[in-house]
Design a protein around this motif. Structure first.
Motif, short mmCIF file in Angstrom:
data_model
loop_
_atom_site.label_atom_id
_atom_site.label_comp_id
_atom_site.label_asym_id
_atom_site.label_seq_id
_atom_site.Cartn_x
_atom_site.Cartn_y
_atom_site.Cartn_z
N ASP A 144 -0.98 4.30 -1.29
CA ASP A 144 -1.49 3.97 -2.63
C ASP A 144 -2.31 2.70 -2.53
O ASP A 144 -1.78 1.64 -2.20
CB ASP A 144 -0.30 3.79 -3.59
CG ASP A 144 -0.73 3.53 -5.03
OD1 ASP A 144 -1.90 3.18 -5.26
OD2 ASP A 144 0.13 3.67 -5.92
N GLU A 194 2.33 9.98 3.38
CA GLU A 194 3.16 10.02 2.18
C GLU A 194 3.34 8.62 1.59
O GLU A 194 3.68 7.68 2.30
CB GLU A 194 4.52 10.62 2.52
CG GLU A 194 5.44 10.80 1.33
CD GLU A 194 6.77 11.45 1.71
OE1 GLU A 194 7.65 11.52 0.83
OE2 GLU A 194 6.91 11.85 2.88
N GLY A 195 3.06 8.49 0.30
CA GLY A 195 3.24 7.23 -0.40
C GLY A 195 2.04 6.32 -0.40
O GLY A 195 2.03 5.31 -1.13
N THR A 220 -4.04 1.48 -5.11
CA THR A 220 -4.33 1.04 -6.48
C THR A 220 -4.35 -0.48 -6.60
O THR A 220 -5.19 -1.06 -7.31
CB THR A 220 -3.30 1.63 -7.46
OG1 THR A 220 -3.26 3.05 -7.34
CG2 THR A 220 -3.64 1.25 -8.90
N ASN A 221 -3.42 -1.16 -5.92
CA ASN A 221 -3.33 -2.62 -6.00
C ASN A 221 -3.79 -3.28 -4.70
O ASN A 221 -3.27 -4.33 -4.31
CB ASN A 221 -1.88 -3.01 -6.31
CG ASN A 221 -1.44 -2.51 -7.67
OD1 ASN A 221 -2.15 -2.66 -8.66
ND2 ASN A 221 -0.26 -1.88 -7.72
N TYR A 222 -4.78 -2.70 -4.09
CA TYR A 222 -5.29 -3.16 -2.79
C TYR A 222 -5.82 -4.59 -2.90
O TYR A 222 -6.56 -4.92 -3.83
CB TYR A 222 -6.41 -2.21 -2.36
CG TYR A 222 -6.94 -2.39 -0.96
CD1 TYR A 222 -6.39 -1.66 0.09
CD2 TYR A 222 -8.01 -3.23 -0.68
CE1 TYR A 222 -6.89 -1.78 1.38
CE2 TYR A 222 -8.51 -3.36 0.59
CZ TYR A 222 -7.94 -2.62 1.62
OH TYR A 222 -8.44 -2.74 2.89
N ALA A 231 -4.53 10.99 -3.11
CA ALA A 231 -3.72 9.76 -3.13
C ALA A 231 -4.33 8.75 -4.09
O ALA A 231 -5.55 8.59 -4.15
CB ALA A 231 -3.62 9.17 -1.73
N PRO A 232 -3.51 8.03 -4.84
CA PRO A 232 -4.02 7.07 -5.82
C PRO A 232 -4.83 5.94 -5.17
O PRO A 232 -4.34 5.27 -4.25
CB PRO A 232 -2.76 6.54 -6.51
CG PRO A 232 -1.63 6.88 -5.60
CD PRO A 232 -2.03 8.10 -4.86
N GLY A 233 -6.06 5.78 -5.64
CA GLY A 233 -6.91 4.69 -5.17
C GLY A 233 -7.47 4.88 -3.78
O GLY A 233 -8.04 3.94 -3.21
N VAL A 234 -7.33 6.09 -3.21
CA VAL A 234 -7.71 6.31 -1.81
C VAL A 234 -8.87 7.29 -1.72
O VAL A 234 -8.82 8.39 -2.26
CB VAL A 234 -6.51 6.86 -0.99
CG1 VAL A 234 -6.93 7.10 0.46
CG2 VAL A 234 -5.34 5.89 -1.05
N SER A 252 0.82 -1.22 0.00
CA SER A 252 0.00 0.00 0.00
C SER A 252 0.85 1.26 0.00
O SER A 252 0.34 2.35 0.25
CB SER A 252 -0.92 0.00 1.23
OG SER A 252 -1.79 -1.12 1.21
N GLY A 253 2.16 1.10 -0.25
CA GLY A 253 3.02 2.26 -0.42
C GLY A 253 3.70 2.77 0.82
O GLY A 253 4.42 3.78 0.77
#
Length: 344
Positions: A180, A177-178, A182-184, A299-302, A55-56
């Motif tokens: 993500d 920070e970071g 997207t690939n959860y 944030a991507p996907g959040v 999750s980054g």
């Protein structure tokens, strides 16, 4: 000269007063293990380094409420040692995740005072910040607490009530920070429900319940170094019962909310909260949630979802909060309004 500290009483507080709280606390994996032993906490981001890295994040951070309890516990000897009750919270923001090895300390500013009509106590408002070893703020919030007077003849201070925002603006929420999603991995997280599956106004019964045990409450209160007399000393209250620390109820309800909100991974905002009625050993805590609002993030996907988490005693009427008089029903223990991050 007395060496011991009797704590502050209502007349000791002054508007603008800044209190630097003792004692800094370095957190470790032990706090995480104990937290997960005390509560049925199992959100994936706080359970697995690998899930967090996917999750980054660099590793699994400590549960948000570990940060809250640690920072809160530092303030007790100076703010609520002589409290009658902790009344509420507002304008809370989680600013930075913490990890094992981080050291936390707290400082508070008095921003409001109001003596009660009985002349025996008053309400103190403080804005507290939790800081790490790099002097970076990791958490800030306002709370108000009813505190006894030492001298009943002490003059009442000028009433100052802070103007607090009812809701933390979604634009002001701090996304780690970071982060993500997207690939959860919904299979590993435990549920398939994503941000888009929740509707404003929806209510969720979290089904499960946990009976509060005296021993577990006492372990939790000591773990967070909360020294408030109402939690330790059975002679301090007229009824001879030790009051369950409100944070214990918050963590229990949050953990119970996993069933239906397993993907509400991170708490990032605390809009408001009230300990509606006292909780004692032997009470069985159950929980339900109402979806109040939703917002997108950068944030991507959040996505962010605003949730009202209500803890009740077992047997309470489902989804009932207040009576016709506007007061909380007697079986309601907690009313907590917060923002959480969830995969889109």
């Amino acid at each position: 000269m007395a060496k011991t500290n009797a704590g502050n009483f209502f007349e000791d507080y002054k508007i603008g007063q800044v209190i630097k709280h003792a004692v800094p606390r370095t957190v470790s994996g032990g706090e995480r293990a104990m937290y997960h032993a005390l509560y049925p906490a199992r959100h994936a981001l706080y359970s697995s380094d690998e899930f967090a890295r996917a999750s980054g994040l660099p590793a699994s951070p400590m549960d948000d409420l570990i940060t809250f309890h640690t920072v809160f516990g530092k303030t007790v000897p100076d703010v609520s040692l002589n409290a009658v009750a902790n009344l509420g919270y507002g304008e809370g923001k989680f600013l930075k995740p913490i990890y094992p090895g981080d050291t936390l300390r707290s400082e508070s500013e008095v921003i409001g005072l109001k003596q009660n009509s009985n002349g025996k106590s008053g309400v103190v408002y403080v804005r507290t910040r939790g800081l790490n070893q790099n002097d970076e703020a990791v958490l800030e919030y306002v709370r108000w607490v009813m505190v006894r007077k030492r001298d009943l003849d002490a003059p009442a201070p000028e009433t100052v009530l802070p103007d607090l925002a009812k809701v933390v603006d979604p634009a002001d929420l701090v996304i780690p920070e970071g982060l993500d999603f997207t690939n959860y991995d919904f299979d590993l997280a435990g549920e398939s429900h994503r941000w888009g599956d929740y509707e404003v106004g929806e209510t969720i019964d979290h089904v499960d319940g946990v009976t509060i045990e005296e021993a577990e409450h006492m372990i939790a209160t000591r773990l967070w170094q909360n020294t408030a007399k109402v939690h330790f000393d059975a002679t301090f209250r007229p009824d001879g019962q030790r009051l369950i620390y409100g944070g214990h109820v918050i963590s229990m309800a949050r953990a119970l909310s996993f069933n239906g909100l397993a993907n509400a991974q991170m708490i990032v905002g605390l809009n408001g909260g009230a300990h509606a009625n006292p909780c004692f050993s032997g009470d069985t805590v159950k929980a339900w949630t109402e979806v109040l609002d939703k917002a997108e993030t950068s944030a991507p996907g959040v996505g962010a979802v605003r949730l009202r988490l209500v803890a009740t005693k077992a047997g309470a009427e489902p989804f009932a909060l207040k009576g016709e008089d506007g007061k909380y029903l007697p079986d309601v223990l907690l009313d907590l309004d917060y923002w959480a991050l969830m995969p889109l």
